[in-house]
Scaffold this motif. Structure first.
Motif, short mmCIF file in Angstrom:
data_model
loop_
_atom_site.label_atom_id
_atom_site.label_comp_id
_atom_site.label_asym_id
_atom_site.label_seq_id
_atom_site.Cartn_x
_atom_site.Cartn_y
_atom_site.Cartn_z
N VAL A 209 0.83 -1.21 0.00
CA VAL A 209 0.00 0.00 0.00
C VAL A 209 0.87 1.26 0.00
CG1 VAL A 209 -1.93 1.16 1.18
CG2 VAL A 209 -1.79 -1.31 1.20
N LYS A 210 2.11 1.11 0.38
CA LYS A 210 3.07 2.22 0.42
C LYS A 210 2.50 3.49 1.08
CE LYS A 210 5.69 0.83 -3.66
NZ LYS A 210 4.84 -0.32 -4.05
N PRO A 211 2.27 3.41 2.39
CA PRO A 211 1.77 4.60 3.09
C PRO A 211 2.75 5.76 2.98
CG PRO A 211 1.95 2.70 4.58
CD PRO A 211 2.54 2.29 3.29
N ASP A 212 2.22 6.97 2.96
CA ASP A 212 3.10 8.15 2.92
C ASP A 212 3.82 8.33 4.24
OD1 ASP A 212 2.36 9.74 0.28
OD2 ASP A 212 0.55 8.79 1.07
N GLU A 213 3.09 8.06 5.32
CA GLU A 213 3.71 8.17 6.64
C GLU A 213 3.24 7.01 7.51
OE1 GLU A 213 4.23 12.09 8.35
OE2 GLU A 213 5.61 12.01 6.66
N CYS A 214 4.12 6.61 8.41
CA CYS A 214 3.77 5.52 9.32
C CYS A 214 4.01 6.01 10.75
CB CYS A 214 4.67 4.32 9.00
SG CYS A 214 4.29 2.91 10.03
N TYR A 215 2.97 5.97 11.55
CA TYR A 215 3.05 6.44 12.93
C TYR A 215 2.87 5.28 13.90
CZ TYR A 215 1.92 10.95 10.68
OH TYR A 215 1.90 12.06 9.89
N LEU A 216 3.74 5.22 14.89
CA LEU A 216 3.56 4.23 15.96
C LEU A 216 2.73 4.85 17.08
CD1 LEU A 216 4.43 1.47 17.32
CD2 LEU A 216 6.18 2.83 18.47
N VAL A 217 1.66 4.16 17.44
CA VAL A 217 0.86 4.60 18.58
C VAL A 217 1.36 3.83 19.79
CG1 VAL A 217 -1.45 4.74 19.56
CG2 VAL A 217 -1.12 5.05 17.09
#
Ligand code: GDP
Length: 293
Positions: A209-217
């Motif tokens: 999906v190639k996310p633009d940003e990946c955030y860890l919660v």
């Protein structure tokens, strides 16, 4: 928040302030107490040790001992290094004209991913953007329903299908394009602990999906363990930022102060409550000010 470290740091700095002139030994002793305050607040050992070394080198290098107010300069140095330890932070969420931006949320189960997905969507809505939520947590019973309810509550569409997480994410992006949403937030599955199956699933979504940003919660209540969790996720996924939740509880500060030092990944937002409007920008200057009391 952070009452323990604020008090013990305050006590350590008060002792320094209580002296008129300072010797190098006084400075070292004072900073040793600052370090103890950090460790008591569950800050990572290396982060705390390096922090103190930087403040000490800076303070002695400035020749603070010759100043009329040496302790004030040391407090200023502690403040500045705290800011540097947690920042800089860019609070912007990327935007593209040609397609929806994809934000992937990941983390352990119970960290607050689903809640944070909705909070983030509400924040984007407040910026006149058109977010969509994708229910890709097919592991935790009730997660899809929870996201749907939250979506309804904040008036944000939720994409779901009972297939597999990769298809949910891929089809959500296609649906967002069709319905002119400009941002898709992927609520992925967590596990109680990091395991290979979780990481493989996330890597697959990341690749396809190639996310633009990946955030860890990540939950602030787990202290410096949050930095270890962040390191593992960052090694697998190259995180853009962390979102630290449950900062409204009695977290001691170990997570907020360790994550960036251990991983190089900044904290971008903080969760300050269970309600959907309880997401705030993480501002290192404000946090440092709060820690110093
Ligand atoms: P997930 O398993 O990571 O999707 O976690 P959830 O979003 O279901 O959150 C787990 C629990 O943490 C829920 O009871 C949430 O209401 C709570 N929670 C999430 N964020 C916060 C926060 O910032 N503060 C507080 N006090 N509770 C939170």
């Amino acid at each position: 928040m952070f009452e323990g470290i604020t008090k013990s740091l305050g006590d350590a700095l008060k002792k320094l302030r209580g002296r008129g002139r300072l010797t190098a030994e006084n400075v070292k002793d004072g900073l040793r107490e600052v370090r103890r305050a950090f460790l008591e607040a569950d800050v990572n050992f290396t982060v705390a040790t390096d922090f103190i070394a930087r403040v000490e080198a800076k303070s002695l290098g400035q020749d603070v001992l010759a100043r009329v107010d040496p302790s004030e300069q040391i407090v200023k140095n502690v403040y500045e290094e705290l800011v540097a330890l947690m920042g800089p932070v860019d609070h912007k969420i990327p935007q593209r004209a040609d397609r929806p931006v994809v934000l992937m949320l990941c983390g352990l189960q119970g960290a607050g991913k689903t809640t944070t997905a909705a909070k983030l969507a509400l924040t984007l809505k407040g910026q006149n953007r058109k977010p969509m939520l994708a229910a890709a947590d097919l592991q935790r019973p009730g997660a899809v329903e929870q996201l749907r309810t939250l979506g309804e509550q904040i008036g944000v569409p939720v994409y779901s299908e009972a297939t597999n997480p990769v298809d949910v994410c891929r089809n959500a992006v296609a649906q967002a394009k069709k319905t002119l949403c400009d941002c898709v937030i992927l609520d992925t599955a967590g596990r109680l602990q990091i395991d290979d199956a979780l990481m493989d699933e996330l890597k697959r979504i990341d690749k396809l999906v190639k996310p633009d940003e990946c955030y860890l919660v990540v939950d602030a209540m787990i202290g410096q363990e949050a930095a270890n969790v962040a390191k593992t996720f960052n090694d697998a996924l190259e995180l853009n930022a962390c979102i630290l939740t449950k900062l409204d509880g009695d977290a001691r500060g170990g997570a907020a102060l360790s994550i960036k030092g251990v991983t190089g990944v900044p904290i971008k937002f903080v969760g300050m409550g269970e309600k959907v409007d309880k997401l705030e920008d993480f501002v290192p200057e404000r946090m440092a000010g709060r820690i110093l009391g």
